[in-house]
Design a protein around this motif. Structure first.
Motif, PDB file in Angstrom:
ATOM      1  N   LEU A 198     -11.781 -25.674  55.039  1.00  0.00           N
ATOM      2  CA  LEU A 198     -10.404 -25.359  55.411  1.00  0.00           C
ATOM      3  C   LEU A 198      -9.866 -26.306  56.485  1.00  0.00           C
ATOM      4  O   LEU A 198      -8.681 -26.639  56.487  1.00  0.00           O
ATOM      5  CB  LEU A 198     -10.316 -23.919  55.906  1.00  0.00           C
ATOM      6  CG  LEU A 198     -10.509 -22.829  54.847  1.00  0.00           C
ATOM      7  CD1 LEU A 198     -10.657 -21.462  55.505  1.00  0.00           C
ATOM      8  CD2 LEU A 198      -9.336 -22.819  53.859  1.00  0.00           C
ATOM      9  N   ALA A 199     -10.746 -26.721  57.399  1.00  0.00           N
ATOM     10  CA  ALA A 199     -10.305 -27.608  58.483  1.00  0.00           C
ATOM     11  C   ALA A 199     -10.349 -29.076  58.095  1.00  0.00           C
ATOM     12  O   ALA A 199      -9.826 -29.916  58.833  1.00  0.00           O
ATOM     13  CB  ALA A 199     -11.181 -27.399  59.721  1.00  0.00           C
ATOM     14  N   GLY A 200     -10.959 -29.396  56.964  1.00  0.00           N
ATOM     15  CA  GLY A 200     -11.125 -30.795  56.591  1.00  0.00           C
ATOM     16  C   GLY A 200      -9.967 -31.394  55.830  1.00  0.00           C
ATOM     17  O   GLY A 200     -10.036 -32.558  55.420  1.00  0.00           O
ATOM     18  N   GLY A 201      -8.882 -30.626  55.628  1.00  0.00           N
ATOM     19  CA  GLY A 201      -7.720 -31.187  54.949  1.00  0.00           C
ATOM     20  C   GLY A 201      -7.034 -32.228  55.804  1.00  0.00           C
ATOM     21  O   GLY A 201      -7.337 -32.429  56.981  1.00  0.00           O
ATOM     22  N   SER A 202      -6.063 -32.892  55.205  1.00  0.00           N
ATOM     23  CA  SER A 202      -5.391 -33.968  55.928  1.00  0.00           C
ATOM     24  C   SER A 202      -4.505 -33.451  57.057  1.00  0.00           C
ATOM     25  O   SER A 202      -4.433 -34.047  58.128  1.00  0.00           O
ATOM     26  CB  SER A 202      -4.537 -34.794  54.952  1.00  0.00           C
ATOM     27  OG  SER A 202      -3.612 -33.954  54.263  1.00  0.00           O
ATOM     28  N   HIS A 203      -3.779 -32.338  56.820  1.00  0.00           N
ATOM     29  CA  HIS A 203      -2.863 -31.784  57.824  1.00  0.00           C
ATOM     30  C   HIS A 203      -1.955 -32.867  58.400  1.00  0.00           C
ATOM     31  O   HIS A 203      -1.822 -33.032  59.617  1.00  0.00           O
ATOM     32  CB  HIS A 203      -3.648 -31.106  58.955  1.00  0.00           C
ATOM     33  CG  HIS A 203      -4.508 -29.970  58.485  1.00  0.00           C
ATOM     34  ND1 HIS A 203      -5.862 -30.095  58.282  1.00  0.00           N
ATOM     35  CD2 HIS A 203      -4.211 -28.684  58.161  1.00  0.00           C
ATOM     36  CE1 HIS A 203      -6.373 -28.950  57.864  1.00  0.00           C
ATOM     37  NE2 HIS A 203      -5.390 -28.073  57.781  1.00  0.00           N
ATOM     38  N   VAL A 204      -1.350 -33.625  57.488  1.00  0.00           N
ATOM     39  CA  VAL A 204      -0.547 -34.785  57.887  1.00  0.00           C
ATOM     40  C   VAL A 204       0.628 -34.374  58.757  1.00  0.00           C
ATOM     41  O   VAL A 204       0.953 -35.048  59.746  1.00  0.00           O
ATOM     42  CB  VAL A 204      -0.066 -35.534  56.638  1.00  0.00           C
ATOM     43  CG1 VAL A 204       0.792 -36.722  57.031  1.00  0.00           C
ATOM     44  CG2 VAL A 204      -1.251 -35.988  55.808  1.00  0.00           C
ATOM     45  N   ALA A 205       1.284 -33.285  58.415  1.00  0.00           N
ATOM     46  CA  ALA A 205       2.458 -32.860  59.176  1.00  0.00           C
ATOM     47  C   ALA A 205       2.101 -32.610  60.640  1.00  0.00           C
ATOM     48  O   ALA A 205       2.839 -33.008  61.552  1.00  0.00           O
ATOM     49  CB  ALA A 205       3.061 -31.603  58.550  1.00  0.00           C
ATOM     50  N   PHE A 206       0.963 -31.988  60.890  1.00  0.00           N
ATOM     51  CA  PHE A 206       0.550 -31.716  62.264  1.00  0.00           C
ATOM     52  C   PHE A 206       0.245 -33.015  63.011  1.00  0.00           C
ATOM     53  O   PHE A 206       0.594 -33.171  64.188  1.00  0.00           O
ATOM     54  CB  PHE A 206      -0.672 -30.811  62.286  1.00  0.00           C
ATOM     55  CG  PHE A 206      -0.444 -29.471  61.645  1.00  0.00           C
ATOM     56  CD1 PHE A 206       0.830 -28.941  61.536  1.00  0.00           C
ATOM     57  CD2 PHE A 206      -1.512 -28.730  61.137  1.00  0.00           C
ATOM     58  CE1 PHE A 206       1.050 -27.699  60.959  1.00  0.00           C
ATOM     59  CE2 PHE A 206      -1.300 -27.496  60.556  1.00  0.00           C
ATOM     60  CZ  PHE A 206      -0.019 -26.987  60.460  1.00  0.00           C
ATOM     61  N   ILE A 207      -0.411 -33.955  62.336  1.00  0.00           N
ATOM     62  CA  ILE A 207      -0.725 -35.240  62.974  1.00  0.00           C
ATOM     63  C   ILE A 207       0.554 -35.982  63.345  1.00  0.00           C
ATOM     64  O   ILE A 207       0.672 -36.543  64.439  1.00  0.00           O
ATOM     65  CB  ILE A 207      -1.603 -36.091  62.040  1.00  0.00           C
ATOM     66  CG1 ILE A 207      -2.957 -35.421  61.831  1.00  0.00           C
ATOM     67  CG2 ILE A 207      -1.786 -37.495  62.596  1.00  0.00           C
ATOM     68  CD1 ILE A 207      -3.858 -36.144  60.847  1.00  0.00           C
ATOM     69  N   LEU A 208       1.533 -35.992  62.447  1.00  0.00           N
ATOM     70  CA  LEU A 208       2.787 -36.684  62.727  1.00  0.00           C
ATOM     71  C   LEU A 208       3.571 -36.006  63.845  1.00  0.00           C
ATOM     72  O   LEU A 208       4.232 -36.682  64.641  1.00  0.00           O
ATOM     73  CB  LEU A 208       3.631 -36.753  61.451  1.00  0.00           C
ATOM     74  CG  LEU A 208       3.028 -37.567  60.300  1.00  0.00           C
ATOM     75  CD1 LEU A 208       3.954 -37.555  59.089  1.00  0.00           C
ATOM     76  CD2 LEU A 208       2.742 -38.993  60.735  1.00  0.00           C
ATOM     77  N   VAL A 209       3.515 -34.682  63.912  1.00  0.00           N
ATOM     78  CA  VAL A 209       4.200 -33.973  65.003  1.00  0.00           C
ATOM     79  C   VAL A 209       3.572 -34.348  66.347  1.00  0.00           C
ATOM     80  O   VAL A 209       4.277 -34.632  67.326  1.00  0.00           O
ATOM     81  CB  VAL A 209       4.140 -32.455  64.767  1.00  0.00           C
ATOM     82  CG1 VAL A 209       4.594 -31.708  66.022  1.00  0.00           C
ATOM     83  CG2 VAL A 209       5.029 -32.072  63.595  1.00  0.00           C
ATOM     84  N   TYR A 210       2.245 -34.357  66.396  1.00  0.00           N
ATOM     85  CA  TYR A 210       1.569 -34.765  67.625  1.00  0.00           C
ATOM     86  C   TYR A 210       1.887 -36.223  67.964  1.00  0.00           C
ATOM     87  O   TYR A 210       2.126 -36.567  69.142  1.00  0.00           O
ATOM     88  CB  TYR A 210       0.058 -34.597  67.485  1.00  0.00           C
ATOM     89  CG  TYR A 210      -0.460 -33.251  67.914  1.00  0.00           C
ATOM     90  CD1 TYR A 210      -0.397 -32.865  69.248  1.00  0.00           C
ATOM     91  CD2 TYR A 210      -1.039 -32.385  67.003  1.00  0.00           C
ATOM     92  CE1 TYR A 210      -0.894 -31.632  69.657  1.00  0.00           C
ATOM     93  CE2 TYR A 210      -1.533 -31.154  67.400  1.00  0.00           C
ATOM     94  CZ  TYR A 210      -1.457 -30.779  68.731  1.00  0.00           C
ATOM     95  OH  TYR A 210      -1.933 -29.569  69.138  1.00  0.00           O
ATOM     96  N   ALA A 211       1.874 -37.096  66.954  1.00  0.00           N
ATOM     97  CA  ALA A 211       2.150 -38.513  67.209  1.00  0.00           C
ATOM     98  C   ALA A 211       3.555 -38.704  67.770  1.00  0.00           C
ATOM     99  O   ALA A 211       3.761 -39.481  68.714  1.00  0.00           O
ATOM    100  CB  ALA A 211       1.978 -39.305  65.916  1.00  0.00           C
ATOM    101  N   GLY A 212       4.544 -38.013  67.205  1.00  0.00           N
ATOM    102  CA  GLY A 212       5.902 -38.123  67.720  1.00  0.00           C
ATOM    103  C   GLY A 212       6.037 -37.593  69.130  1.00  0.00           C
ATOM    104  O   GLY A 212       6.779 -38.155  69.949  1.00  0.00           O
ATOM    105  N   TYR A 213       5.326 -36.540  69.444  1.00  0.00           N
ATOM    106  CA  TYR A 213       5.407 -35.970  70.791  1.00  0.00           C
ATOM    107  C   TYR A 213       4.741 -36.896  71.809  1.00  0.00           C
ATOM    108  O   TYR A 213       5.307 -37.174  72.871  1.00  0.00           O
ATOM    109  CB  TYR A 213       4.747 -34.596  70.819  1.00  0.00           C
ATOM    110  CG  TYR A 213       4.899 -33.881  72.134  1.00  0.00           C
ATOM    111  CD1 TYR A 213       6.032 -33.133  72.422  1.00  0.00           C
ATOM    112  CD2 TYR A 213       3.899 -33.957  73.106  1.00  0.00           C
ATOM    113  CE1 TYR A 213       6.169 -32.471  73.636  1.00  0.00           C
ATOM    114  CE2 TYR A 213       4.032 -33.302  74.322  1.00  0.00           C
ATOM    115  CZ  TYR A 213       5.165 -32.559  74.575  1.00  0.00           C
ATOM    116  OH  TYR A 213       5.308 -31.919  75.777  1.00  0.00           O
ATOM    117  N   PHE A 214       3.534 -37.377  71.499  1.00  0.00           N
ATOM    118  CA  PHE A 214       2.833 -38.252  72.433  1.00  0.00           C
ATOM    119  C   PHE A 214       3.558 -39.587  72.618  1.00  0.00           C
ATOM    120  O   PHE A 214       3.491 -40.190  73.687  1.00  0.00           O
ATOM    121  CB  PHE A 214       1.402 -38.506  71.945  1.00  0.00           C
ATOM    122  CG  PHE A 214       0.490 -37.324  72.114  1.00  0.00           C
ATOM    123  CD1 PHE A 214       0.407 -36.666  73.325  1.00  0.00           C
ATOM    124  CD2 PHE A 214      -0.301 -36.879  71.058  1.00  0.00           C
ATOM    125  CE1 PHE A 214      -0.433 -35.575  73.495  1.00  0.00           C
ATOM    126  CE2 PHE A 214      -1.140 -35.795  71.214  1.00  0.00           C
ATOM    127  CZ  PHE A 214      -1.208 -35.138  72.435  1.00  0.00           C
TER     128      PHE A 214
END
Length: 302
Positions: free
Chosen positions: A171-187
């Protein structure tokens, strides 16, 4: 010479409403419009909430009331026995514990992994960074059904197919691209002086990330945590595959199938189990609602 009004003009002036009367009419019109919009939104909210109210009502009815009571929501006699049956006979107590374990562990792994990936992609420029982002976005269009076979094969090779660990990693090994992009935009929007000051103080990469960057991203972390929690709590396909040969590993979404028999369905027990499974989610969202809204607002601004 002062102008003298004719009788006809005097009649027209007398028929015009006074400024106070015009203001009163506009006020009544705005109030009527406000109440109309309020009634419309209240009706839409009731339509949206009605399925949840119906499920709560069904969980306290007898099977005869469910099919013979029409649209009535108030049970004749409260059937608390349905909750006892769902909790003990339906083995829902065990399923709830499994779901809590899997959901919490999966949420922690997803938050840490996505925050690290978003931090690197948002704060550093290196050869191939754009290609990595393109590949991550492309994985969003790959259906889950195409990835389940290699996931199961890899889990079998590692000997973790029928375990909580295998389910959590799947369950945790998916790409979760949306979450990564949200973090990238915030940082990406944080000042560079924060990292420079941290380097001057002698902090390394992980110390800077863990003690400075991650605490600053609390609104985004709350949003990612809530969405991951909801997704994992309601996940059905992967938990079904990983608990197929070991029913003791079932989660609440898979355990709902226990109320469906070959010839009949225990609708009241299923409704009671649904209410029990919904309570932790409602409590979590009520507790973290403010952080969730702030995270969404920050993601939109960035």
């Amino acid at each position: 010479m002062s102008a003298v009004m004719t009788p006809k003009q005097q009649a027209q002036v007398s028929q015009q409403p006074s400024p106070a009367a015009q203001h009163g009419r506009r006020r009544i019109s705005r109030r009527t419009l406000w109440w109309g919009a309020f009634a419309l939104l209240l009706g839409l909210a009731f339509l949206w909430v009605y399925p949840f109210i119906w499920m709560l009502s069904t969980s306290l009815k007898t099977p005869g009331e469910v099919f013979g009571g029409g649209l009535g929501l108030i049970p004749e006699v409260m059937q608390w026995e349905n909750y006892r049956r769902a909790w003990t006979d339906g083995n829902f107590s065990r399923y709830l514990v499994n779901t809590v374990i899997v959901t919490v562990a999966t949420t922690v792994l997803v938050v840490v992994r996505c925050a690290l990936a978003g931090y690197v992609l948002g704060r550093y420029r290196f050869p191939g960074s754009r290609i990595i982002i393109v590949i991550l976005v492309a994985t969003m269009f790959v259906p889950t059904g195409y990835t389940i076979i290699p996931v199961v094969h890899l889990s079998m090779s590692l000997g973790i197919l029928d375990t909580h660990l295998g389910m959590i990693l799947a369950l945790a090994g998916g790409s979760h691209v949306a979450f990564i992009l949200v973090y990238a935009g915030y940082f990406r929007g944080l000042p560079k002086e924060l990292e420079e000051a941290s380097i001057v103080d002698g902090a390394g990469f992980f110390r800077t990330f863990g003690r400075i960057m991650l605490p600053l991203s609390m609104p985004v972390t709350a949003t990612v945590s809530i969405l991951t929690f909801l997704f994992t709590w309601n996940a059905f396909f992967l938990p079904l595959v990983f608990s197929f040969s070991n029913p003791a590993l079932r989660t609440v979404s898979v355990g709902m199938q226990a109320f469906v028999g070959e010839n009949s369905t225990d609708w009241t027990g299923m409704a009671a189990a649904g209410v029990l499974s919904m309570l932790p989610v409602v409590a979590l969202f009520a507790f973290m609602q403010r952080y969730f809204v702030e995270g969404i607002a920050g993601a939109v601004k960035s």
